[in-house]
Design an enzyme around this catalytic site. Structure first.
Site, PDB file in Angstrom:
ATOM      1  N   LYS A  78       0.927  -1.345   0.000  1.00 46.61           N
ATOM      2  CA  LYS A  78      -0.091  -0.077   0.064  1.00 46.61           C
ATOM      3  C   LYS A  78       0.854   1.148  -0.191  1.00 46.61           C
ATOM      4  O   LYS A  78       0.626   2.245  -0.687  1.00 46.61           O
ATOM      5  CB  LYS A  78      -1.009  -0.063   1.315  1.00 46.61           C
TER       6      LYS A  78
ATOM      7  N   GLU B  29      10.674  -4.410   4.090  1.00 51.29           N
ATOM      8  CA  GLU B  29      10.862  -5.843   3.607  1.00 51.29           C
ATOM      9  C   GLU B  29      10.594  -6.088   2.282  1.00 51.29           C
ATOM     10  O   GLU B  29      11.122  -6.936   1.450  1.00 51.29           O
ATOM     11  CB  GLU B  29       9.970  -6.665   4.468  1.00 51.29           C
TER      12      GLU B  29
ATOM     13  N   GLY C 114      -4.697  -1.868   5.402  1.00 51.24           N
ATOM     14  CA  GLY C 114      -3.688  -3.003   4.914  1.00 51.24           C
ATOM     15  C   GLY C 114      -4.177  -4.322   5.240  1.00 51.24           C
ATOM     16  O   GLY C 114      -4.478  -5.228   4.527  1.00 51.24           O
ATOM     17  N   ARG C 115      -4.750  -4.612   6.458  1.00 51.96           N
ATOM     18  CA  ARG C 115      -5.258  -5.886   6.996  1.00 51.96           C
ATOM     19  C   ARG C 115      -6.773  -6.082   6.611  1.00 51.96           C
ATOM     20  O   ARG C 115      -7.343  -7.343   6.819  1.00 51.96           O
ATOM     21  CB  ARG C 115      -5.103  -5.955   8.614  1.00 51.96           C
TER      22      ARG C 115
ATOM     23  N   GLU D 101      -3.532  -6.306  15.579  1.00 52.49           N
ATOM     24  CA  GLU D 101      -2.973  -4.718  15.116  1.00 52.49           C
ATOM     25  C   GLU D 101      -4.357  -3.989  15.277  1.00 52.49           C
ATOM     26  O   GLU D 101      -3.896  -2.802  15.259  1.00 52.49           O
ATOM     27  CB  GLU D 101      -2.502  -5.000  13.476  1.00 52.49           C
TER      28      GLU D 101
ATOM     29  N   HIS E 215      -2.619 -32.794  20.013  1.00 49.97           N
ATOM     30  CA  HIS E 215      -1.379 -33.617  20.437  1.00 49.97           C
ATOM     31  C   HIS E 215      -0.487 -32.529  20.781  1.00 49.97           C
ATOM     32  O   HIS E 215       0.967 -32.999  20.836  1.00 49.97           O
ATOM     33  CB  HIS E 215      -1.068 -34.192  19.398  1.00 49.97           C
TER      34      HIS E 215
ATOM     35  N   LYS F 111      10.180  -0.002  13.364  1.00 52.09           N
ATOM     36  CA  LYS F 111      10.655   0.397  11.990  1.00 52.09           C
ATOM     37  C   LYS F 111      11.710   1.391  11.765  1.00 52.09           C
ATOM     38  O   LYS F 111      12.710   1.264  11.235  1.00 52.09           O
ATOM     39  CB  LYS F 111       9.495   0.907  11.209  1.00 52.09           C
TER      40      LYS F 111
HETATM   41  O1  F6P Z   1       3.855  -2.576   9.681  1.00 51.68           O
HETATM   42  C1  F6P Z   1       2.611  -2.610   9.732  1.00 51.68           C
HETATM   43  C2  F6P Z   1       1.905  -2.593   8.170  1.00 51.68           C
HETATM   44  O2  F6P Z   1       2.071  -1.139   7.887  1.00 51.68           O
HETATM   45  C3  F6P Z   1       0.526  -3.072   8.210  1.00 51.68           C
HETATM   46  O3  F6P Z   1      -0.432  -2.713   8.688  1.00 51.68           O
HETATM   47  C4  F6P Z   1       0.670  -3.390   6.502  1.00 51.68           C
HETATM   48  O4  F6P Z   1      -0.406  -4.407   6.384  1.00 51.68           O
HETATM   49  C5  F6P Z   1       1.998  -3.754   6.371  1.00 51.68           C
HETATM   50  O5  F6P Z   1       2.628  -3.170   7.188  1.00 51.68           O
HETATM   51  C6  F6P Z   1       2.368  -3.831   5.050  1.00 51.68           C
HETATM   52  O6  F6P Z   1       2.107  -2.373   4.454  1.00 51.68           O
HETATM   53  P1  F6P Z   1       2.588  -1.800   3.089  1.00 51.68           P
HETATM   54  O7  F6P Z   1       1.241  -2.777   2.342  1.00 51.68           O
HETATM   55  O8  F6P Z   1       2.383  -0.422   2.823  1.00 51.68           O
HETATM   56  O9  F6P Z   1       3.692  -2.471   2.579  1.00 51.68           O
END
Ligand code: F6P
Length: 547
Positions: free
Chosen positions: A207, A213, A268-269, A354, A385, A513
């Site tokens: 987004k 990452e 995002g979620r 979150e 188990h 972050k």
């Molecule tokens: O670090 C949390 C977050 O902002 C989440 O809310 C989001 O889903 C994820 O990182 C990934 O963010 P993006 O889609 O901006 O890469």
């Protein structure tokens, strides 16, 4: 109370004290007795919505408790809040925007500006999926795309990853979807080992298009393509992006025509219904993606229209709040009895934790009560188990959501029956338990001496009286899964309303972050900030020594 003492929920809700009294009376009651006294209990404490059946009878609830919980919902103006969410009110008050994920699953003709944007994007997705499936979209050697690698993390990973896996029987096998989230190069490496650069397409899903990452993995994937024969001029054949920051995706080098938009009003979620769901559409086909959306829409309608006492997400939220705020529960287990749903608890962890893991209320005042629960779980029956031991005999109060299906799509019906039996027996065992006397008699009937029975019986006692919901899905179809996901989205929102917190921001993740970037810079420069704590300094020293 001093002027600075933060208000508690008890100060806001008149019915809170009623619920506290109810809690006391439940001290003397057992769930088993409730069932014995009322053979109709399961029929009374269950409901159906959008193709899902919820049995909430194995909970510490009776009519009085439910009435008080319904009153709490009324005092919290929950029905109005659900309507506000669906109507695009500014529910995310810190970021000053609506949370319109429900608009992503509108049906029929678009009826708002947002729905028109969604319709246009769905059309773009449909064209793209058709291009890939038909082989019209080719890689740098002129052949079709057979592997799609989604590079994204959090909401840009967990939703599509979970859905593609959960709906494995619906995969069309025209392309194979892979997911890379972790910045650990091993994650990317593991996927790249399985695919051919000439027939692989990367979706950079972010987004913000600034997530460490995702950008690191996307850069590495680009380098891998170039190192493996893809000419620079053909890179656009292998990269598309989904982002609300088209400018950043273009700067990264993604052709503008290959960028699918998303918008500020999609969290995002809550985004798997947007173009973030591209891996779903590619793997399962556009019809199944739309069926998923339709199932979620059916749950939206239910959430918007059903009265609180028959409103599945509202009831689930009230039941969770009952345990978190009156019974001291700190965690909730979600146990899908479905092999293909093993990512579901992980998906729910982001959705719930979150959203509800907050330390302030919507108005910025400290949260004086408990925040959202720790969500955890794993696919049944594997957990039986392992950690179920603690559920049955441990000292914690862990409300459980069991999720099960009535039918399967594999060729082993006997095993499906056994799986179902496992699920039902776990909720039954948690509820009824085993008394000392029962344990002793059982041992004696097995031929154990009375002295040995006395010694062993206490170890075999199971307290019982442990609460659970059971959600039953006839068949794990795209519609049913859509409804299930939307059910939990609405449940989380309802909880946030009851708890007076904003479910749609996540400032808590930011500090880590920022520090991560600073620490990485220190590792590159070899100059850690001398003011950093000795633990951090020593850990960095050790890394530098080895690398
Ligand atoms: O670090 C949390 C977050 O902002 C989440 O809310 C989001 O889903 C994820 O990182 C990934 O963010 P993006 O889609 O901006 O890469």
């Amino acid at each position: 109370m001093t002027a600075n003492t933060p208000l508690k929920l008890a100060d806001y809700y008149q019915c809170w004290s009623q619920l506290q009294q109810q809690r006391q009376t439940w001290e003397q009651r057992s769930l088993l007795t409730q069932f014995q006294q009322d053979p109709q209990r399961a029929r009374k404490l269950s409901l159906e919505a959008a193709g899902l059946y919820l049995d909430y009878s194995k909970n510490h609830l009776n009519n009085d408790t439910l009435d008080s919980l319904a009153q709490l919902a009324t005092e919290a103006k929950l029905p109005e809040a659900i309507r506000a969410l669906l109507n695009g009110a500014e529910v995310n008050n810190t970021e000053k925007r609506p949370a319109l994920h429900t608009a992503l699953r509108f049906q029929g003709q678009p009826a708002s500006e947002e729905e028109q944007l969604v319709a246009d994007t769905l059309a773009h997705m449909a064209r793209f999926v058709e291009d890939i499936h038909s082989g019209r979209w080719t890689g740098f050697e002129g052949g079709p795309i057979v592997d799609v690698v989604n590079i994204g993390i959090g909401g840009s990973d967990l939703g599509p990853r979970m859905v593609v896996d959960a709906l494995t029987p619906f995969q069309q096998h025209k392309v194979h979807a892979h997911f890379v989230a972790n910045i650990d190069g091993a994650a990317l490496n593991d996927v790249l080992r399985q695919v051919d650069p000439a027939s692989t397409l990367f979706i950079v899903a972010s987004k913000s298009f600034s997530t460490l990452e995702t950008i690191a993995n996307a850069r590495a994937a680009r380098g891998w393509l170039l190192d493996n024969g893809c000419p620079e001029a053909d890179i656009h054949k292998h990269f598309v992006a989904v982002s609300s920051r088209v400018d950043r995706a273009v700067n990264f080098g993604i052709a503008e025509a290959n960028i699918f938009p998303m918008w500020d009003w999609v969290g995002g979620r809550y985004s798997l219904w947007s173009a973030i769901g591209l891996p779903i559409a590619l793997s399962l086909g556009m019809d199944n993606f739309n069926a998923l959306r339709a199932g979620a829409h059916a749950m939206d309608q239910h959430a918007a229209n059903a009265p609180i006492e028959a409103n599945m997400p509202a009831l689930m939220a009230l039941i969770t709040l009952w345990y978190s705020h009156f019974w001291g529960a700190e965690t909730q287990a979600v146990l899908p009895y479905s092999h293909h749903m093993h990512y579901f608890p992980e998906f729910l962890q982001q959705l719930d934790m979150e959203s509800l893991g907050k330390s302030v209320c919507r108005d910025g005042q400290p949260l004086a009560d408990t925040s959202g629960l720790v969500i955890w779980g794993a696919e049944g029956s594997n957990g039986q188990h392992s950690f179920h031991q603690l559920l049955h005999q441990g000292s914690h109060c862990v409300p459980v959501d069991f999720i099960t299906t009535l039918t399967s799509r594999h060729n082993f019906p006997e095993q499906h029956r056994q799986l179902f039996a496992c699920c039902v027996s776990q909720s039954q065992a948690l509820m009824q338990g085993k008394t000392l006397q029962q344990a002793r008699e059982e041992l004696l009937s097995q031929g154990v001496t009375p002295a040995e029975a006395d010694r062993l019986a206490p170890h075999k006692v199971i307290p019982g009286n442990r609460p659970s919901n059971t959600l039953v899905i006839d068949r794990l179809t795209p519609e049913a899964l859509g409804a299930l996901i939307a059910l939990y989205e609405h449940k989380v929102y309802c909880l946030s309303v009851l708890m007076r917190i904003n479910a749609f921001d996540q400032w808590g993740v930011e500090l880590g972050k920022e520090l991560g970037t600073q620490i990485d810079e220190a590792l590159v420069s070899g100059n850690p900030n001398p003011e950093w704590d000795s633990s951090t300094q020593e850990l960095l020293r050790r890394f530098r020594r080895e690398s």
